[in-house]
Design a protein around this motif. Structure first.
Motif, PDB file in Angstrom:
ATOM      1  N   THR A  72       0.071  -1.540  -0.229  1.00 22.99           N
ATOM      2  CA  THR A  72       0.021   0.048  -0.366  1.00 22.99           C
ATOM      3  C   THR A  72       0.908   1.064  -0.063  1.00 22.99           C
ATOM      4  N   GLU A  73       1.631   1.351   0.950  1.00 25.51           N
ATOM      5  CA  GLU A  73       2.885   2.651   0.819  1.00 25.51           C
ATOM      6  C   GLU A  73       3.536   2.487  -0.515  1.00 25.51           C
ATOM      7  N   ILE A  74       3.660   1.326  -1.112  1.00 22.42           N
ATOM      8  CA  ILE A  74       4.414   1.766  -1.960  1.00 22.42           C
ATOM      9  C   ILE A  74       4.020   2.684  -3.172  1.00 22.42           C
ATOM     10  N   LYS A  75       2.424   1.962  -3.612  1.00 20.56           N
ATOM     11  CA  LYS A  75       1.182   2.032  -4.827  1.00 20.56           C
ATOM     12  C   LYS A  75       1.508   3.833  -4.269  1.00 20.56           C
ATOM     13  N   GLN A  76       1.286   4.250  -2.904  1.00 19.40           N
ATOM     14  CA  GLN A  76       0.670   5.885  -2.556  1.00 19.40           C
ATOM     15  C   GLN A  76       1.972   6.391  -2.985  1.00 19.40           C
ATOM     16  N   GLU A 237       0.721  20.190  -3.037  1.00 24.71           N
ATOM     17  CA  GLU A 237       0.797  19.408  -1.921  1.00 24.71           C
ATOM     18  C   GLU A 237      -1.049  18.494  -1.867  1.00 24.71           C
ATOM     19  N   LEU A 238      -1.728  19.052  -1.936  1.00 23.49           N
ATOM     20  CA  LEU A 238      -3.823  19.435  -2.652  1.00 23.49           C
ATOM     21  C   LEU A 238      -2.734  18.062  -3.798  1.00 23.49           C
ATOM     22  N   LYS A 239      -2.987  18.321  -4.364  1.00 26.10           N
ATOM     23  CA  LYS A 239      -2.795  17.341  -5.323  1.00 26.10           C
ATOM     24  C   LYS A 239      -2.456  15.338  -5.038  1.00 26.10           C
ATOM     25  N   ARG A 240      -1.338  15.873  -4.205  1.00 28.16           N
ATOM     26  CA  ARG A 240      -0.354  15.096  -4.318  1.00 28.16           C
ATOM     27  C   ARG A 240      -1.120  14.068  -3.100  1.00 28.16           C
ATOM     28  N   GLN A 241      -2.020  14.746  -2.554  1.00 33.45           N
ATOM     29  CA  GLN A 241      -3.049  14.020  -0.692  1.00 33.45           C
ATOM     30  C   GLN A 241      -4.053  13.287  -1.343  1.00 33.45           C
ATOM     31  N   GLN A 242      -4.346  14.528  -2.229  1.00 29.78           N
ATOM     32  CA  GLN A 242      -5.526  13.675  -3.448  1.00 29.78           C
ATOM     33  C   GLN A 242      -5.162  12.349  -4.124  1.00 29.78           C
ATOM     34  N   ALA A 243      -3.775  12.152  -4.983  1.00 32.03           N
ATOM     35  CA  ALA A 243      -3.283  11.332  -5.549  1.00 32.03           C
ATOM     36  C   ALA A 243      -2.819  10.212  -4.294  1.00 32.03           C
ATOM     37  N   ILE A 244      -2.937  10.073  -2.828  1.00 34.92           N
ATOM     38  CA  ILE A 244      -2.630   9.191  -1.714  1.00 34.92           C
ATOM     39  C   ILE A 244      -4.324   8.904  -1.156  1.00 34.92           C
ATOM     40  N   VAL A 247      -5.604   5.934  -3.661  1.00 39.80           N
ATOM     41  CA  VAL A 247      -4.974   4.729  -3.824  1.00 39.80           C
ATOM     42  C   VAL A 247      -5.556   3.777  -2.617  1.00 39.80           C
ATOM     43  N   LYS A 248      -6.586   2.986  -2.965  1.00 43.56           N
ATOM     44  CA  LYS A 248      -7.079   1.787  -2.462  1.00 43.56           C
ATOM     45  C   LYS A 248      -5.790   0.805  -2.032  1.00 43.56           C
TER      46      LYS A 248
END
Length: 724
Positions: A72-76, A237-244, A247-248
């Motif tokens: 999960t951390e790798i995908k994030q 940072e907002l876009k990156r947090q949304q991307a994280i 991730v399921k």
């Protein structure tokens, strides 16, 4: 106590055990330990003896669903890195730079106007026509500008501009401001800054400025161009947090293959095995905590049922011990059958006769407790037979157990006839077949004829064995616990029973009286929620002691003189009173249930023999009431109290010459009031409201028995002749 009563009897031993005050708490705790011991091995996490970089000897599946945090951390992180830097067009920067260029030109125009004024001859000046050099103009200009601007713009840029006229400088200003505004209105990232500066130069090339002024203006225009498409940290940072967040979480699904047979156990596979808890060096206590909570909930359900019952400690402990034994035996059968799962008989659970436990509890205790136990057994069975499934619960088998138990309970019905147990087993078998068929169809799997046949055979065996074991265990529990089941009561109500036949043949009047009392008692007991069947059958036997001296009781004195006319009141009293103790002795001798013995012994309580007391009083004033009272004890249960009242009511109403509803009701209520005043009902938990209900029930029953009849003409004629 007589010698024959000193012989060892199981129910007497249980009676002694029941004297312990906290026995029920011990039984609850024991039930919890039995459940934990039976289910411990089935919830214990499976461990495998595997080594890193070894070859797997079997295909290993994930026993449960867990989150793979590493994946999960790798995908994030991948999602985080995939988001590009976010930039924003700052229009205020463009406006600021246009204003800056305009301000520089305004400062130049101001210097030019000042120098033009200084160069004019002054009236009072001693020197005429003093001229200011371009270098001096530049010096004055720099004084008006900020050091930051002066550091970035060289002197050579200012010289041509301050040396020209105001009109030409104004034209240069307009050209530069227009060019800068046009270029800065577009997005200028830092990597395209040089391109934007070149665009300003290109726009100024087409102006009508002199070459030296054009070069200077071009330098000012290039100076004014700065990046206006700047990096936006917050948006990035907002876009990156949304991307994280998008991730399921990566999960190892229950039943997912971790490694197949003959595959190498690499580091990744080894990590996943440890993640699902299949390695020797990892031990989780979560399943045991969960099992403990489940057992606590089950025991709480059992405690709630038993503690809300209105019964004394002795009876409660007796029933609770019986329940624990039946439940433990059923659980033991499950556990024994589950051992065959280890030799690849994964579906052997369908053969367990689990309906036996539910039917025994219904027949010996109550239907409500049997339904509760059916659900508990279904849960326990789904855990015990979890071999071969990917989860901790075999839900299909749990449903199968639940429907089988409920089928047996429903078929037995309310009367609990022993003859229906075998039929109930057949119905359970039929229901098992239907449930298995439904499960196979829902799974939509492919089954061979051999598999289908084996399932159906096990379902039929389960139902039939359940009925056979129920019939087999019934006598042991009834005898060992000294309990009186519904089926036992029905059997004892058979007129062909030796004692009932004895009453019928030797004391027919008493038999008729007993039947009447039974009818009154049953209806009254059912009206207040007591055991009507126990009252009915117990009433059949309550006067069994009268068979010892039948002619001394008036209902049996047909065409004979009353023997009491020739006896003293004392002797008559002893004969009448002895029928209660004689009846109890006879019932004990024939090993009848203790409830019947209590009914025979207590149905007169310590009431007074009024007739013989007053008869004795006429000859001897020193006679005390205590000498003419029954020895007791007083009625201890509601059923005995009702039989006691019904006994008196039936005899009193039968002696009435012309009973009417009003007379009957008045008589019934007077008898109940007399019993209360004589304190005969003090030792049973009957209430005044229940006594009122009992009185109304007696009146309704007696009105049906002693209803008015049609007077036939022939009978009337005979009566007139007889009267004449």
């Amino acid at each position: 106590m007589k010698e024959k009563e000193k012989r060892f009897k199981p129910h007497l031993l249980l009676k002694q055990l029941n004297q312990y005050r906290f026995l029920h708490i011990f039984l609850y705790v024991t039930l919890g330990f039995v459940l934990f011991a039976a289910l411990y091995s089935n919830v214990k996490p499976e461990t495998l003896d595997v080594e890193l970089f070894a070859v797997s000897e079997q295909t290993i599946y994930a026993p449960t669903t867990v989150e793979d945090k590493v994946e999960t951390e790798i995908k994030q992180q991948e999602a985080y890195n995939s988001v590009e830097d976010q930039y924003t067009l700052k229009r205020d920067i463009s406006e600021k730079q246009v204003d800056l260029v305009s301000s520089i030109f305004d400062a130049m125009l101001e210097v030019i106007r000042e120098t033009e004024n200084v160069s004019l001859p002054e009236e009072d000046s001693k020197e005429e026509g003093k001229t200011i050099t371009p270098e001096e103009k530049v010096t004055r200009l720099k004084e008006k500008l900020t050091p930051a601007i002066n550091d970035k713009i060289s002197k050579d840029v200012y010289l041509p501009l301050v040396s020209t006229t105001s009109e030409e400088l104004t034209l240069a200003k307009d050209s530069v401001v227009t060019a800068v505004n046009n270029v800065m209105s577009k997005e200028i990232p830092i990597i395209q800054l040089s391109v934007a500066k070149d665009q300003v130069e290109e726009e100024l090339e087409y102006s009508s400025l002199r070459s030296d002024i054009l070069r200077a203006s071009t330098e000012l225009g290039r100076f004014a161009i700065v990046p206006n498409y700047v990096f936006n940290l917050e948006e990035t940072e907002l876009k990156r947090q949304q991307a994280i967040d998008g991730v399921k979480e990566v999960q190892l699904k229950q039943g997912q293959i971790i490694v197949e047979e003959d595959e190498l156990i690499n580091r990744e596979v080894y990590r996943k095995l440890g993640l699902v808890g299949l390695l020797d060096n990892q031990q989780s206590f979560k399943p045991f905590i969960g099992l403990g909570l489940l057992i606590v909930l089950i025991v709480i359900g059992v405690v709630y049922y038993f503690e809300q019952q209105e019964q004394n400690d002795r009876k409660r402990n007796n029933v609770l011990l019986l329940y624990c034994l039946i439940f433990s035996i059923t659980l033991l059968l499950m556990k024994i059958v589950s051992l065959f799962q280890r030799i690849d008989y994964t579906h052997i659970g369908y053969i367990v006769p689990v309906a036996m436990g539910a039917m025994l509890i219904k027949l010996l205790i109550s239907e409500r407790l049997a339904i509760l136990t059916s659900m508990i057994l279904a849960v326990c069975g789904s855990i015990i037979f979890n071999e071969g499934v990917t989860g901790s619960f075999n839900f299909a088998l749990g449903i199968y157990f639940l429907f089988g138990c409920l089928a047996g309970l429903l078929f037995l019905g309310e009367h609990n006839l022993r003859s229906k147990i075998l039929q109930a087993g057949l119905f359970v078998a039929f229901m098992n077949v239907l449930v298995i068929t439904a499960i196979m169809l829902i799974r939509n799997g492919t089954y061979s004829n051999l598999e289908i046949g084996s399932y159906f055979v096990m379902a039929c065996v389960s139902g039939l064995v359940s009925s056979v074991l129920t019939i087999g265990f019934m006598p042991f529990f009834e005898t060992g616990f000294g309990i009186l089941s519904t089926m036992k009561l029905i059997e004892l109500s058979n007129p062909n029973h030796p004692l009932l036949r004895k009453i019928l043949t030797e004391t027919p009047g008493t038999y008729h009286h007993s039947v009447m009392v039974a009818n009154l008692s049953e209806s009254a007991c059912e009206a207040i929620g007591a055991n009507g069947l126990l009252a009915r059958v117990g009433a059949y036997y309550h006067d069994i002691g009268k068979t010892k001296r039948p002619q001394y009781f008036i209902e049996n004195q047909m065409n004979i003189e009353n023997p009491h006319n020739k006896l003293s009141a004392q002797l008559s009293k002893n004969i009448i009173i002895s029928h209660a103790t004689d009846g109890a002795d006879m019932l004990r001798k024939h090993k009848m249930p203790i409830e019947f013995v209590d009914i025979a012994e207590q149905h007169h309580g310590t009431s007074l023999l009024k007739y013989f007391f007053h008869k004795a009083k006429q000859t001897n004033d020193s006679i005390y009431e205590e000498e003419f009272r029954y020895p007791g004890p007083k009625p201890q249960t509601k059923e005995i109290a009702i039989i006691s009242i019904a006994d008196s009511v039936e005899a009193a109403v039968r002696s009435m010459s012309n009973p009417t509803p009003d007379k009957i009701e008045k008589l019934v209520r007077s008898i109940i009031s007399e019993r209360l005043q004589d304190h005969q009902l003090n030792e049973c938990d009957i209430t005044l409201k229940e006594l009122d209900t009992i009185a109304m029930s007696f009146c309704e029953t007696l009105k049906g028995i002693f209803h008015s009849r049609i007077e036939y003409p022939e009978l009337t004629k005979k009566q007139k002749v007889k009267q004449a």
